[in-house]
Design a protein around this motif. Sequence first.
Motif, PDB file in Angstrom:
ATOM      1  N   ASN A 253     -50.697 -17.591  -5.384  1.00 18.30           N
ATOM      2  CA  ASN A 253     -50.481 -16.768  -4.217  1.00 18.30           C
ATOM      3  C   ASN A 253     -50.985 -17.621  -2.654  1.00 18.30           C
ATOM      4  OD1 ASN A 253     -50.479 -14.310  -2.608  1.00 18.30           O
ATOM      5  ND2 ASN A 253     -52.552 -13.895  -3.127  1.00 18.30           N
ATOM      6  N   PRO A 254     -50.038 -18.562  -2.485  1.00 21.93           N
ATOM      7  CA  PRO A 254     -50.137 -19.299  -1.465  1.00 21.93           C
ATOM      8  C   PRO A 254     -50.338 -18.471  -0.215  1.00 21.93           C
ATOM      9  CG  PRO A 254     -47.997 -19.449  -2.096  1.00 21.93           C
ATOM     10  CD  PRO A 254     -48.523 -18.870  -3.202  1.00 21.93           C
ATOM     11  N   GLY A 255     -51.323 -18.643   0.527  1.00 25.02           N
ATOM     12  CA  GLY A 255     -51.454 -18.025   1.919  1.00 25.02           C
ATOM     13  C   GLY A 255     -51.939 -16.622   1.465  1.00 25.02           C
ATOM     14  N   GLY A 256     -52.591 -16.215   0.511  1.00 21.20           N
ATOM     15  CA  GLY A 256     -52.974 -15.140   0.227  1.00 21.20           C
ATOM     16  C   GLY A 256     -54.336 -14.790   0.822  1.00 21.20           C
ATOM     17  N   ARG A 257     -54.989 -13.533   0.355  1.00 13.02           N
ATOM     18  CA  ARG A 257     -56.076 -12.920   1.052  1.00 13.02           C
ATOM     19  C   ARG A 257     -57.385 -13.876   0.772  1.00 13.02           C
ATOM     20  NH1 ARG A 257     -55.449  -6.967  -0.683  1.00 13.02           N
ATOM     21  NH2 ARG A 257     -54.002  -6.051   0.866  1.00 13.02           N
ATOM     22  N   VAL A 258     -58.330 -13.929   1.516  1.00 14.36           N
ATOM     23  CA  VAL A 258     -59.301 -14.562   1.342  1.00 14.36           C
ATOM     24  C   VAL A 258     -60.419 -13.860   0.225  1.00 14.36           C
ATOM     25  CG1 VAL A 258     -61.560 -15.735   2.513  1.00 14.36           C
ATOM     26  CG2 VAL A 258     -59.319 -15.771   3.674  1.00 14.36           C
ATOM     27  N   GLU A 259     -60.833 -14.685  -0.502  1.00 11.49           N
ATOM     28  CA  GLU A 259     -61.617 -14.303  -1.820  1.00 11.49           C
ATOM     29  C   GLU A 259     -62.931 -14.953  -1.705  1.00 11.49           C
ATOM     30  OE1 GLU A 259     -61.017 -11.537  -2.900  1.00 11.49           O
ATOM     31  OE2 GLU A 259     -58.727 -11.262  -2.693  1.00 11.49           O
ATOM     32  N   PRO A 260     -63.922 -14.413  -2.435  1.00 12.44           N
ATOM     33  CA  PRO A 260     -65.206 -14.993  -2.506  1.00 12.44           C
ATOM     34  C   PRO A 260     -65.026 -16.644  -2.831  1.00 12.44           C
ATOM     35  CG  PRO A 260     -65.651 -13.027  -3.067  1.00 12.44           C
ATOM     36  CD  PRO A 260     -63.914 -13.079  -2.959  1.00 12.44           C
ATOM     37  N   GLY A 261     -64.205 -16.727  -3.832  1.00 15.32           N
ATOM     38  CA  GLY A 261     -64.066 -18.210  -4.633  1.00 15.32           C
ATOM     39  C   GLY A 261     -63.241 -19.349  -3.656  1.00 15.32           C
ATOM     40  N   ASP A 262     -62.687 -18.752  -2.251  1.00 17.50           N
ATOM     41  CA  ASP A 262     -62.101 -19.411  -1.335  1.00 17.50           C
ATOM     42  C   ASP A 262     -62.987 -20.212  -0.503  1.00 17.50           C
ATOM     43  OD1 ASP A 262     -59.580 -18.802  -2.060  1.00 17.50           O
ATOM     44  OD2 ASP A 262     -59.446 -16.846  -1.172  1.00 17.50           O
ATOM     45  N   GLN A 263     -64.449 -19.829  -0.594  1.00 13.90           N
ATOM     46  CA  GLN A 263     -65.525 -20.298   0.375  1.00 13.90           C
ATOM     47  C   GLN A 263     -65.591 -21.840   0.159  1.00 13.90           C
ATOM     48  OE1 GLN A 263     -67.269 -18.689   3.168  1.00 13.90           O
ATOM     49  NE2 GLN A 263     -65.504 -17.838   3.015  1.00 13.90           N
ATOM     50  N   PRO A 264     -65.364 -22.674   0.954  1.00 16.62           N
ATOM     51  CA  PRO A 264     -65.506 -24.062   0.794  1.00 16.62           C
ATOM     52  C   PRO A 264     -66.949 -24.697   0.952  1.00 16.62           C
ATOM     53  CG  PRO A 264     -64.849 -23.910   3.080  1.00 16.62           C
ATOM     54  CD  PRO A 264     -64.770 -22.466   2.339  1.00 16.62           C
TER      55      PRO A 264
END
Length: 287
Positions: A253-264
């Motif tokens: 899902n490139p460019g998809g919604r920000v999810e908790p696991g996206d936090q860097p």
Amino acid sequence: MNPPVLLEGISDELAAAAERQAVHRARVRRHGRVATFAVTGALGLGGAAAVAETIWAPQLGDDRRGHPTASGSAPPAAQLAVLGVLRRPANSADHGAQSTYALGLMDPSLVGIRTDYVRLVGTQSDGEGFVLVPVAAYGRPDGTGSKPDAVCLFSRDTDGGGLGCFTTAEVLAGEAVMESYTSVPGAPGVPGEASPSNGPVRVRGGLDLTDGRVFGLVPDGVASVRVTNDVGAVTAAVAGNFFQAAIPSGTANPGGRVEPGDQPTVEWLDSSGGEVAQAARPATPSS
């Protein structure tokens, strides 16, 4: 280390952000767009046309949000010792349009802007700038305290820009990190949540977000950073104590919604690729 900090407040200029494309997540707050200009002073003798000296005197703030003060003082020795970008001489880009724009959006919560040490530390893909603004002190908007000898990082966008202010100790502890995302007008939302006229949105601040970027300040000796989340990892070079990198996003899902696991998380690397340890945050705040 701790994940990047996010924006604590959003200005009235972002009320229509879902229709205006850019949303920045910063440590402190939003700064809305205003008209700005630079002022230079020329010293002449007896009406002579020759200029003895040119002094950079940019407009600080505006009549609506107020005018912060300027300071001719230097940053403290401890700050200069770890941020080489402040030790180098200023150049024309540091005193150019990007810095002038940023300084015109500042307000009196920034006390004693050290204009001689303002630096353009980076640019975005669209040419908009990242500007470092050292100050004698930064007063938090909620009135709970202040940060002496802070370095403030301004990130320009289509709505004005985001600002984060950090002490030297926070830079050394790896806490001078910010994020930005782009809003997605009309993206599918979550049932039952409020929807603006152009389509439902969700996630942070009521906005559907994509195209995340992380950026910030690191001390001397850090050559690159590794940005990692549940999706993957990317490495970005450091230049002038500044870095920026795309936050890894899922291939399904490139460019998809920000999810908790996206936090860097951000790791520091030296010139050989080895990890650089971050300083422990002192119990007593310091610059």
